[in-house]
Design a protein around this motif. Sequence first.
Motif, PDB file in Angstrom:
ATOM      1  N   SER A 194    -118.177-118.962  11.290  1.00  0.00           N
ATOM      2  CA  SER A 194    -118.886-117.769  11.746  1.00  0.00           C
ATOM      3  C   SER A 194    -118.983-116.732  10.639  1.00  0.00           C
ATOM      4  O   SER A 194    -118.004-116.496   9.912  1.00  0.00           O
ATOM      5  N   GLY A 195    -120.165-116.131  10.512  1.00  0.00           N
ATOM      6  CA  GLY A 195    -120.340-115.018   9.592  1.00  0.00           C
ATOM      7  C   GLY A 195    -120.279-115.380   8.130  1.00  0.00           C
ATOM      8  O   GLY A 195    -119.947-114.541   7.298  1.00  0.00           O
ATOM      9  N   ASN A 196    -120.639-116.610   7.772  1.00  0.00           N
ATOM     10  CA  ASN A 196    -120.644-117.042   6.376  1.00  0.00           C
ATOM     11  C   ASN A 196    -122.064-116.972   5.812  1.00  0.00           C
ATOM     12  O   ASN A 196    -123.028-117.292   6.501  1.00  0.00           O
ATOM     13  N   GLY A 197    -122.190-116.562   4.549  1.00  0.00           N
ATOM     14  CA  GLY A 197    -123.511-116.375   3.966  1.00  0.00           C
ATOM     15  C   GLY A 197    -124.258-117.665   3.708  1.00  0.00           C
ATOM     16  O   GLY A 197    -125.494-117.682   3.699  1.00  0.00           O
ATOM     17  N   GLY A 198    -123.552-118.757   3.470  1.00  0.00           N
ATOM     18  CA  GLY A 198    -124.185-120.056   3.258  1.00  0.00           C
ATOM     19  C   GLY A 198    -124.223-120.846   4.546  1.00  0.00           C
ATOM     20  O   GLY A 198    -124.522-120.315   5.620  1.00  0.00           O
ATOM     21  N   GLY A 199    -123.917-122.141   4.449  1.00  0.00           N
ATOM     22  CA  GLY A 199    -123.883-122.985   5.634  1.00  0.00           C
ATOM     23  C   GLY A 199    -122.541-122.899   6.344  1.00  0.00           C
ATOM     24  O   GLY A 199    -121.497-122.755   5.698  1.00  0.00           O
ATOM     25  N   GLY A 200    -122.587-122.987   7.647  1.00  0.00           N
ATOM     26  CA  GLY A 200    -121.330-123.085   8.375  1.00  0.00           C
ATOM     27  C   GLY A 200    -120.629-124.391   8.050  1.00  0.00           C
ATOM     28  O   GLY A 200    -119.437-124.425   7.732  1.00  0.00           O
ATOM     29  N   PHE A 201    -121.401-125.492   8.084  1.00  0.00           N
ATOM     30  CA  PHE A 201    -120.897-126.828   7.772  1.00  0.00           C
ATOM     31  C   PHE A 201    -121.905-127.457   6.813  1.00  0.00           C
ATOM     32  O   PHE A 201    -123.084-127.595   7.144  1.00  0.00           O
ATOM     33  N   ALA A 202    -121.450-127.841   5.609  1.00  0.00           N
ATOM     34  CA  ALA A 202    -122.388-128.234   4.561  1.00  0.00           C
ATOM     35  C   ALA A 202    -121.852-129.379   3.708  1.00  0.00           C
ATOM     36  O   ALA A 202    -121.212-129.138   2.680  1.00  0.00           O
ATOM     37  N   PRO A 203    -122.093-130.634   4.096  1.00  0.00           N
ATOM     38  CA  PRO A 203    -121.733-131.757   3.231  1.00  0.00           C
ATOM     39  C   PRO A 203    -122.899-132.121   2.302  1.00  0.00           C
ATOM     40  O   PRO A 203    -124.056-132.137   2.718  1.00  0.00           O
ATOM     41  N   GLU A 204    -122.590-132.412   1.065  1.00  0.00           N
ATOM     42  CA  GLU A 204    -123.603-132.783   0.083  1.00  0.00           C
ATOM     43  C   GLU A 204    -123.143-133.995  -0.712  1.00  0.00           C
ATOM     44  O   GLU A 204    -121.965-134.336  -0.743  1.00  0.00           O
ATOM     45  N   SER A 205    -124.096-134.640  -1.381  1.00  0.00           N
ATOM     46  CA  SER A 205    -123.802-135.720  -2.333  1.00  0.00           C
ATOM     47  C   SER A 205    -122.920-136.795  -1.713  1.00  0.00           C
ATOM     48  O   SER A 205    -121.820-137.074  -2.178  1.00  0.00           O
TER      49      SER A 205
END
Length: 466
Positions: free
Chosen positions: A325-336
């Motif tokens: 909550s309240g994060n500037g990017g993704g709440g949940f963000a898996p990459e690569s």
Amino acid sequence: MRRLLITLLLASPLLGQAPNGWAPIENGWAEIQVTAPTGTVTTTGTLASGQVALGSGATSITGDSRFTWTAGATFNVLIAGQAVATVIASNPVYVIAASGGDFTSIQDALAAVSTMVVKDGTFVTFEIADGTHTNVTPVVISGAFSRNLIIRGAHTYSHNLTSVQSSSGSAGAWSLVLNMDSVANMAIGDYVTSAAPSGGVNPTYLAGAFLVTNVDAVNTRITVSSTHHAAAAPSGAVAGALTVLKSVVSFSGCDGFEVWGGATALQLDKVAVVGDGSGAWNALSIQDVGRLYVPTLVAAVGWGGNGFYALLNSEINSDGTLFASGNGGGGFAPESHSTINLVGAVASGNGLGFETHSGLIQVGPGSIATGNTGAGFSSSYAGSVRAASTASTGNGGWGYVGDLQSFLDRSGASASGNTLGDYSTAFQAIDVTTSGVLTSDGTTSLRMGTSTGYKTPVGIAYVNTT
């Protein structure tokens, strides 16, 4: 009885250092490799309780030495009276507290335990006392020893929300007064989580993790702050279970927990991981084949970057519910090629809710994306989002969107109040909807079935909505 095999390499004089190698052996054996002075090694001094030395008194040791000990919490391996390694042979719990604990910070506890030898099958627990623990450097977890490490909050409490008394503020900065069945064990500075609110008006807008800013014991109410980005607030007879997180770990000007390096893992539970909103720092940064496991509950709140971030073949797994909550990017963000696999999750008031580029997000039924500035659920660049029977409400972007050769499963999902629309499959998208009829909107996009609120320009995205 257990047995320990000490292997001495007679080389340059390097006494008192941590062992440069440790490997568990079957049948109760263990091997430790240390560097000793050239020639003989002599033990000196009186051994304290729980200490083991090579030989006794002035006995000279010129090679391997075998001896036995009775299993206990810890013991020290001494060479020439100097500690080389402390061996943990049970399951100790170390308390992290500003005063009265074993350590005053997680970093200090890690520094101490990383020089110890932890028996295979033994777990070391850091229990974080109630209150806010401030940090200006990240908690870095790296190395195989972390597989034996548990970090958890000391206490959580369960209460019931009965209704919303009032609200004030505006989109992204709400203050909500909540009527409760009890305010026992609640205090200003705690965080409360709400996973499945229902009833009243806009109930999902009250899903997330929230800072407690006031406790009214007379009227049995609490006030919380919310970063939900919708122009309306929840109101009326919104009800549901709340969990109180008493252990708050806050960070300023840095990442929160960094887990990286092959064979590195962390078990984290019952804490709120709170940022100061600066930079692009992440609450939990799991990288380079790292692993994070959450048994029941963790909240990531107020970060400039992502809440739960996985990169380079890493994994985040939970059998409970995670909150971002309240994060500037993704709440949940898996990459690569990383994976986030959760039984339950809520992303509220972030830049994006659940979003992946070339990774996988899989969340269980009942998970919610609400009030994020951008999309609720988003997959792109060959990413995959499996979000069957979830909800996406009040987001500033699309409710569900897939593009650039991605896959999006929103079968049984519900969406409402999303600014750009509820569903979008872009860039040569193939959209499979409930009716199963293949249609085209005149572009290179294809859709199966009929629905409203869809956007399908160009790419290859696969969407299952059955």
